[in-house]
Write an enzyme that holds these catalytic residues in place. Structure first.
Site, PDB file in Angstrom:
ATOM      1  N   LYS A   1      37.602  44.206  52.352  1.00 20.78           N
ATOM      2  CA  LYS A   1      36.251  44.762  52.392  1.00 20.78           C
ATOM      3  C   LYS A   1      35.200  43.678  52.627  1.00 20.78           C
ATOM      4  O   LYS A   1      34.254  43.878  53.375  1.00 20.78           O
ATOM      5  CB  LYS A   1      36.014  45.468  51.054  1.00 20.78           C
TER       6      LYS A   1
ATOM      7  N   ARG B   1      41.499  47.711  37.319  1.00 23.37           N
ATOM      8  CA  ARG B   1      40.517  47.897  38.389  1.00 23.37           C
ATOM      9  C   ARG B   1      41.036  48.901  39.419  1.00 23.37           C
ATOM     10  O   ARG B   1      40.298  49.733  39.930  1.00 23.37           O
ATOM     11  CB  ARG B   1      40.187  46.564  39.054  1.00 23.37           C
TER      12      ARG B   1
ATOM     13  N   ARG C   1      44.143  35.706  46.844  1.00 26.28           N
ATOM     14  CA  ARG C   1      42.771  35.415  47.288  1.00 26.28           C
ATOM     15  C   ARG C   1      42.272  34.075  46.746  1.00 26.28           C
ATOM     16  O   ARG C   1      42.486  33.736  45.585  1.00 26.28           O
ATOM     17  CB  ARG C   1      41.880  36.548  46.778  1.00 26.28           C
TER      18      ARG C   1
ATOM     19  N   ARG D   1      31.007  53.307  42.159  1.00 28.00           N
ATOM     20  CA  ARG D   1      32.413  53.171  41.777  1.00 28.00           C
ATOM     21  C   ARG D   1      32.886  54.367  40.961  1.00 28.00           C
ATOM     22  O   ARG D   1      34.031  54.397  40.555  1.00 28.00           O
ATOM     23  CB  ARG D   1      32.559  51.927  40.921  1.00 28.00           C
TER      24      ARG D   1
ATOM     25  N   ARG E   1      39.281  33.462  41.280  1.00 25.72           N
ATOM     26  CA  ARG E   1      38.474  34.144  40.262  1.00 25.72           C
ATOM     27  C   ARG E   1      39.404  34.473  39.111  1.00 25.72           C
ATOM     28  O   ARG E   1      40.507  34.939  39.332  1.00 25.72           O
ATOM     29  CB  ARG E   1      37.921  35.448  40.847  1.00 25.72           C
TER      30      ARG E   1
HETATM   31  P1  AMP Z   1      33.927  43.102  42.189  1.00 20.70           P
HETATM   32  O1  AMP Z   1      33.435  41.768  42.594  1.00 20.70           O
HETATM   33  O2  AMP Z   1      33.378  44.215  43.016  1.00 20.70           O
HETATM   34  O3  AMP Z   1      35.423  43.156  42.060  1.00 20.70           O
HETATM   35  O4  AMP Z   1      33.346  43.351  40.723  1.00 20.70           O
HETATM   36  C1  AMP Z   1      33.732  42.557  39.645  1.00 20.70           C
HETATM   37  C2  AMP Z   1      33.516  43.317  38.352  1.00 20.70           C
HETATM   38  O5  AMP Z   1      32.120  43.628  38.191  1.00 20.70           O
HETATM   39  C3  AMP Z   1      34.213  44.668  38.257  1.00 20.70           C
HETATM   40  O6  AMP Z   1      35.564  44.568  37.870  1.00 20.70           O
HETATM   41  C4  AMP Z   1      33.356  45.377  37.210  1.00 20.70           C
HETATM   42  O7  AMP Z   1      33.658  44.900  35.905  1.00 20.70           O
HETATM   43  C5  AMP Z   1      31.955  44.882  37.564  1.00 20.70           C
HETATM   44  N1  AMP Z   1      31.320  45.815  38.521  1.00 20.70           N
HETATM   45  C6  AMP Z   1      31.044  45.585  39.832  1.00 20.70           C
HETATM   46  N2  AMP Z   1      30.491  46.658  40.398  1.00 20.70           N
HETATM   47  C7  AMP Z   1      30.410  47.610  39.437  1.00 20.70           C
HETATM   48  C8  AMP Z   1      29.954  48.962  39.421  1.00 20.70           C
HETATM   49  N3  AMP Z   1      29.484  49.569  40.515  1.00 20.70           N
HETATM   50  N4  AMP Z   1      30.011  49.626  38.241  1.00 20.70           N
HETATM   51  C9  AMP Z   1      30.485  49.042  37.121  1.00 20.70           C
HETATM   52  N5  AMP Z   1      30.966  47.786  37.081  1.00 20.70           N
HETATM   53  C10 AMP Z   1      30.932  47.068  38.231  1.00 20.70           C
END
Ligand code: AMP
Length: 224
Positions: A13, A174, A127, A88, A162
């Protein structure tokens, strides 16, 4: 131009998002996960609250996330946006659509990258994040974007992982959220699919298992 991009963690993505940004020049890339990481890095109150959820792979609660993203769309997204990582779940999808309707903002495209769960997991574990630019793609499990040795394949910068990428329980959590078609992210995607069926936006589906180039071609041919 306002675009939402959906795809499980590991679907490429970020890579396709970069392409969309390049095509439309001035789009603000509004990435909820990155906004949280900025807050955590800056030691803000919001960052402190969000960190415990993020470390476990849980969603940050909607009462923190929804206002934060809607506010960012207003402040940084005036000239168009690419929204990534949000919505989400169903509540986020509904609140976003409500806010867009209220402000008379058009949602031009919704892009969904589809990928089987096991492939997504392998890609996440592989990654690597470039410390100079976190949009530089590097993955030890994808031939096309393997790092050069232990350095970034784009700029030669140092790479890191990460912490939540190496934690299988967190990845699984996730993905449980993403692949949940009832209330999770696929439900949110379905919400917009339905709006597209009603002619209120356009929906583009891509096969994330293809090569980066084949996905890019299909994506660019459908974005006008
Ligand atoms: P990502 O970088 O998109 O994988 O986001 C990392 C973490 O941030 C996720 O695992 C969630 O804990 C939090 N997070 C990101 N976007 C959201 C969202 N739209 N709603 C709730 N938590 C989020």
């Amino acid at each position: 131009m306002n675009i939402i991009i959906f795809g499980p963690n590991g679907s490429g993505k970020g890579t396709q998002g970069e392409l969309i940004k390049q095509k439309f020049g001035s789009l603000a890339h509004i990435e909820s996960g990155a906004i949280f990481r900025e807050h955590i890095g800056g030691g803000t109150e919001l960052g402190k609250k969000a960190k415990s959820y993020i470390d476990k792979g849980d969603l940050v609660p909607d009462d923190i996330t929804i206002p934060m993203v809607l506010e960012t769309l207003k402040t940084k997204g005036k000239n168009g946006w690419l929204l990534d990582g949000f919505p989400r779940n169903m509540a986020q999808a509904e609140k976003l659509w409500e806010a867009l309707q209220k402000d008379g903002i058009k949602l031009d495209y919704v892009v969904e990258i589809k990928l089987p769960r096991q492939i997504a997991k392998d890609r996440i574990m592989g990654r690597r994040i470039c410390k100079t630019n976190n949009n530089h793609p590097n993955n030890v499990n994808i031939d096309a974007i393997k790092p050069s040795g232990d350095k970034c394949r784009v700029c030669g910068g140092d790479l890191s992982t990460r912490s939540d990428d190496q934690d299988e329980a967190a990845i699984s959590k996730r993905h449980d959220i993403y692949y949940d078609e009832k209330n999770g992210t696929l439900a949110a995607a379905g919400y917009f699919h339905k709006l597209a069926d009603e002619g209120k936006t356009k929906y583009i589906e891509l096969d994330g298992a293809g090569t980066i180039d084949s996905i890019r071609e299909k994506l660019l041919s459908q974005l006008k």
